[in-house]
Design a protein around this motif. Sequence first.
Motif, PDB file in Angstrom:
ATOM      1  N   THR A  69      56.903  38.724  43.702  1.00  0.00           N
ATOM      2  CA  THR A  69      57.660  39.792  44.359  1.00  0.00           C
ATOM      3  C   THR A  69      59.068  39.336  44.686  1.00  0.00           C
ATOM      4  O   THR A  69      60.043  40.060  44.463  1.00  0.00           O
ATOM      5  CB  THR A  69      56.942  40.240  45.651  1.00  0.00           C
ATOM      6  N   LEU A  70      59.201  38.128  45.223  1.00  0.00           N
ATOM      7  CA  LEU A  70      60.527  37.612  45.574  1.00  0.00           C
ATOM      8  C   LEU A  70      61.375  37.365  44.334  1.00  0.00           C
ATOM      9  O   LEU A  70      62.596  37.507  44.366  1.00  0.00           O
ATOM     10  CB  LEU A  70      60.385  36.336  46.398  1.00  0.00           C
ATOM     11  N   GLU A  71      60.726  37.002  43.233  1.00  0.00           N
ATOM     12  CA  GLU A  71      61.466  36.787  41.985  1.00  0.00           C
ATOM     13  C   GLU A  71      61.949  38.113  41.393  1.00  0.00           C
ATOM     14  O   GLU A  71      63.067  38.219  40.903  1.00  0.00           O
ATOM     15  CB  GLU A  71      60.565  36.079  40.961  1.00  0.00           C
ATOM     16  N   GLY A  72      61.101  39.125  41.460  1.00  0.00           N
ATOM     17  CA  GLY A  72      61.417  40.401  40.816  1.00  0.00           C
ATOM     18  C   GLY A  72      62.083  41.420  41.703  1.00  0.00           C
ATOM     19  O   GLY A  72      62.617  42.416  41.228  1.00  0.00           O
ATOM     20  N   HIS A  73      62.065  41.196  43.041  1.00  0.00           N
ATOM     21  CA  HIS A  73      62.689  42.116  44.002  1.00  0.00           C
ATOM     22  C   HIS A  73      62.190  43.548  43.828  1.00  0.00           C
ATOM     23  O   HIS A  73      62.950  44.511  43.949  1.00  0.00           O
ATOM     24  CB  HIS A  73      64.214  42.070  43.888  1.00  0.00           C
ATOM     25  N   CYS A  74      60.903  43.715  43.546  1.00  0.00           N
ATOM     26  CA  CYS A  74      60.252  45.026  43.430  1.00  0.00           C
ATOM     27  C   CYS A  74      60.841  45.898  42.323  1.00  0.00           C
ATOM     28  O   CYS A  74      60.772  47.127  42.380  1.00  0.00           O
ATOM     29  CB  CYS A  74      60.306  45.779  44.769  1.00  0.00           C
ATOM     30  N   LYS A  75      61.422  45.269  41.320  1.00  0.00           N
ATOM     31  CA  LYS A  75      61.917  46.023  40.176  1.00  0.00           C
ATOM     32  C   LYS A  75      60.772  46.196  39.171  1.00  0.00           C
ATOM     33  O   LYS A  75      59.827  45.418  39.160  1.00  0.00           O
ATOM     34  CB  LYS A  75      63.091  45.294  39.516  1.00  0.00           C
ATOM     35  N   PRO A  76      60.836  47.227  38.309  1.00  0.00           N
ATOM     36  CA  PRO A  76      59.796  47.395  37.288  1.00  0.00           C
ATOM     37  C   PRO A  76      59.660  46.139  36.445  1.00  0.00           C
ATOM     38  O   PRO A  76      60.657  45.496  36.114  1.00  0.00           O
ATOM     39  CB  PRO A  76      60.323  48.570  36.453  1.00  0.00           C
ATOM     40  N   GLU A  77      58.456  45.777  36.121  1.00  0.00           N
ATOM     41  CA  GLU A  77      58.213  44.548  35.386  1.00  0.00           C
ATOM     42  C   GLU A  77      57.097  44.755  34.376  1.00  0.00           C
ATOM     43  O   GLU A  77      56.295  45.691  34.490  1.00  0.00           O
ATOM     44  CB  GLU A  77      57.842  43.426  36.345  1.00  0.00           C
ATOM     45  N   PRO A  78      57.019  43.892  33.360  1.00  0.00           N
ATOM     46  CA  PRO A  78      55.929  44.004  32.385  1.00  0.00           C
ATOM     47  C   PRO A  78      54.604  43.667  33.051  1.00  0.00           C
ATOM     48  O   PRO A  78      54.569  43.035  34.109  1.00  0.00           O
ATOM     49  CB  PRO A  78      56.307  42.960  31.316  1.00  0.00           C
ATOM     50  N   PRO A  79      53.485  44.092  32.463  1.00  0.00           N
ATOM     51  CA  PRO A  79      52.174  43.834  33.065  1.00  0.00           C
ATOM     52  C   PRO A  79      51.884  42.345  33.145  1.00  0.00           C
ATOM     53  O   PRO A  79      52.309  41.570  32.295  1.00  0.00           O
ATOM     54  CB  PRO A  79      51.200  44.546  32.120  1.00  0.00           C
ATOM     55  N   TRP A  80      51.152  41.946  34.201  1.00  0.00           N
ATOM     56  CA  TRP A  80      50.765  40.552  34.367  1.00  0.00           C
ATOM     57  C   TRP A  80      49.525  40.272  33.526  1.00  0.00           C
ATOM     58  O   TRP A  80      48.580  41.043  33.503  1.00  0.00           O
ATOM     59  CB  TRP A  80      50.433  40.256  35.824  1.00  0.00           C
TER      60      TRP A  80
END
Length: 259
Positions: free
Chosen positions: A9-20
């Motif tokens: 979460t801290l790395e992506g800052h709640c931006k849309p991301e690819p599936p884990w």
Amino acid sequence: DWRTTISRTLEGHCKPEPPWGGRLGPMEHELYLIADGSHGGCGDTREKELCLALEAAAVDEELVVVVVEGSEVEQAAVLLEGLLRVRLSAFLVVTTDDVAAQWAASHVADGKAWSAARHHGTAPVVKWATARLAISLGINVLLADPGTELFMPSRDNHLHAGCKVRVLNPLCFVNSKVMFRFIRGQERLAKESHLPVAVHANYHSDKPFKMRQVADYYLKGDAQALDKCGKHGCDLTLQSMGELEADFLSSVNDGIIGS
């Protein structure tokens, strides 16, 4: 686990991301009631006034609808403050009784409120009508409280709105339990480092107070806002979820897997 969730979460800052891990990822407009098929416009529908209000308030075929009863005006005020803070203009406040209508007349800009009271429209009826009219208009609508419509199946003349139910990152789409038992006690998740997409005060009985605390913390920069205790769940001596579950984590996990 929570450590992985916090780090991601801290790395992506709640931006849309690819599936884990290759799992199915989010779909476009996943939080919306998707309008699909032919667009018939308002015509002579039974709810023509509501239909015209939705059509007028939408921007680029998108709209947030906030359905407000008289007992909810305090919560609605905080929600409206958040919408205006992020400069979202595509919204419509629909009131279901005279108390809410009077509040809207004083606090909501012209053209951004519509009263269902004179049509004897209750909140569930208004939400159902809004979802159905959105399909007719070709508007993607986000209901501020879409819970009922999400799980309502198609029947008779009612067509399911087409919402996709997803499991979202709990640190980005936060409920008040996570906010006050977890985020509040994590220095790494302070507002200077982490900003949720949305916070839903659905866990505590003093909901208006919790909404105001969260709004003051994130929108007004009051660093002590989350420590101002109301009736429930914000005592400074309250143990965090991690502390409460430390000696029982295996049992908690077994219960989740077993269910």
